[in-house]
Design a protein around this motif. Structure first.
Motif: not given
Length: 350
Positions: A48-55, A60-67, A103-109
């Motif tokens: 998410a990112s915080l930016g100027p809204g109305t007025g 807060l706006s949702l930029d993207r999400f990963y499942e 979509d996918l992680p670049i590494r996993a452990w």
């Protein structure tokens, strides 16, 4: 005094478990969440990112999400790569994400045998992060290596949180179901074999440099003061936030040879009506900390009492479910984010 309402982001169907502000971008927040309150089902990493809204009010706006296949319990941003972050998962895995890649992680452990409940990136050794798990261990990692560098058998039961000291590169603190907080020196010899084949039943506990008998019940959270080395806050099921002076700790390669029990409780902050799930010291003030609790509030405290004698400075109570995370903005003094099982991320000014 009328305060403006918080900026709010809703993530329907995905109650939160943890959040983190980016160390590189003043307005960027990552959220770890889990379907069905983390009991069963998949997870989501929200950006998410915080930016100027109305007025002109912040929004807060949702930029993207990963499942993810399993619920996410915590998240930490990389200290060396502005677009990377690591997530902690209920299936025992850790995943490294690059937000420029879909979509996918670049590494996993996958070494932990139970849920990974916390992850923390070192702000001193910027190529290292640690994870803590319900399996009783804390593991030290670097993104470049396929396996953990070190395993610390920290507690006989669930380790809710493990955090690097902001002042000493090789020192970490942990807290657990067993009612203790512990300080470990990574330079001291560990007694636990590393790797997925290690047997936790026969492996002895790693010797802590200092064990703090913090509570008679579970200690769910802790944090290092950012200005006063070896001052820690702990909190948990007993509803109290305790501030500990741990300067008596003996560090160095010999730390494990003379493990100590101690810690002087400087102040006890009472007010939460149910368990305290998260504490975090302010990055801008040595005497201020925030807490999040199961009483649906996020609270701000000062360790130097106000003229009224009170330590409680502010209560944020719009949440309608357990508040499980709170985090101060690194760039803007007095701005706090809270996240909850009500699927709402709130950002507000104290």
């Amino acid at each position: 005094m009328n305060r403006p309402p918080p900026a709010v982001l809703q993530t329907p169907g995905f109650p939160h478990y943890g959040l983190a502000w980016s160390p590189f971008h003043s307005n960027r927040i990552a959220l770890a969440s889990s379907a069905n309150y983390g009991l069963v089902g998949n997870g989501r990493l929200h950006l998410a990112s915080l930016g100027p809204g109305t007025g002109g009010a912040p929004a807060l706006s949702l930029d993207r999400f990963y499942e993810t296949q399993d619920g996410l319990y915590d998240v930490a941003w990389s200290e060396i790569h502005e677009n990377q972050l690591v997530s902690a998962s209920g299936d025992g895995s850790l995943k490294l994400w690059d937000i420029m890649i879909n979509d996918l992680p670049i590494r996993a452990w996958h070494e932990h045998t139970r849920e990974v409940f916390s992850v923390d990136w070192s702000n001193i050794n910027k190529d290292q992060f640690i994870s803590s798990s319900w399996d009783g261990t804390v593991k030290l990692w670097t993104p470049e290596r396929p396996r953990s560098i070190t395993t610390i058998h920290a507690h006989p039961s669930c380790v809710y949180q493990a955090l690097f000291s902001p002042h000493q590169p090789d020192v970490i603190a942990t807290c657990s179901t067993d009612g203790t907080a512990k300080i470990f020196d990574l330079r001291a010899p560990a007694y636990t074999p590393s790797g997925p084949t290690a047997n936790s039943f026969t492996a002895p506990l790693t010797a802590a440099a200092l064990t703090i008998p913090a509570s008679g019940t579970e200690v769910l959270t802790l944090d290092w003061n950012k200005y006063r080395p070896f001052v820690l806050a702990t909190a948990g099921v007993d509803k109290a936030i305790k501030v500990w002076d741990c300067r008596m700790v003996q560090l160095g390669p010999e730390a494990a040879q003379n493990p100590a029990v101690g810690g002087a409780c400087e102040v006890q902050l009472m007010g939460h009506e149910l368990a305290v799930r998260k504490v975090q010291w302010s990055p801008h003030r040595a005497d201020m900390l925030a807490s999040a609790g199961y009483d649906m509030t996020c609270r701000v405290w000062t360790t130097t009492p106000q003229p009224s004698g009170q330590h409680l400075a502010y209560i944020h109570d719009p949440h309608t479910e357990f508040v499980v995370g709170c985090s101060w903005s690194l760039y803007e003094q007095g701005v706090l984010a809270s996240c909850s099982w009500d699927c709402r991320l709130n950002v507000f000014r104290v």
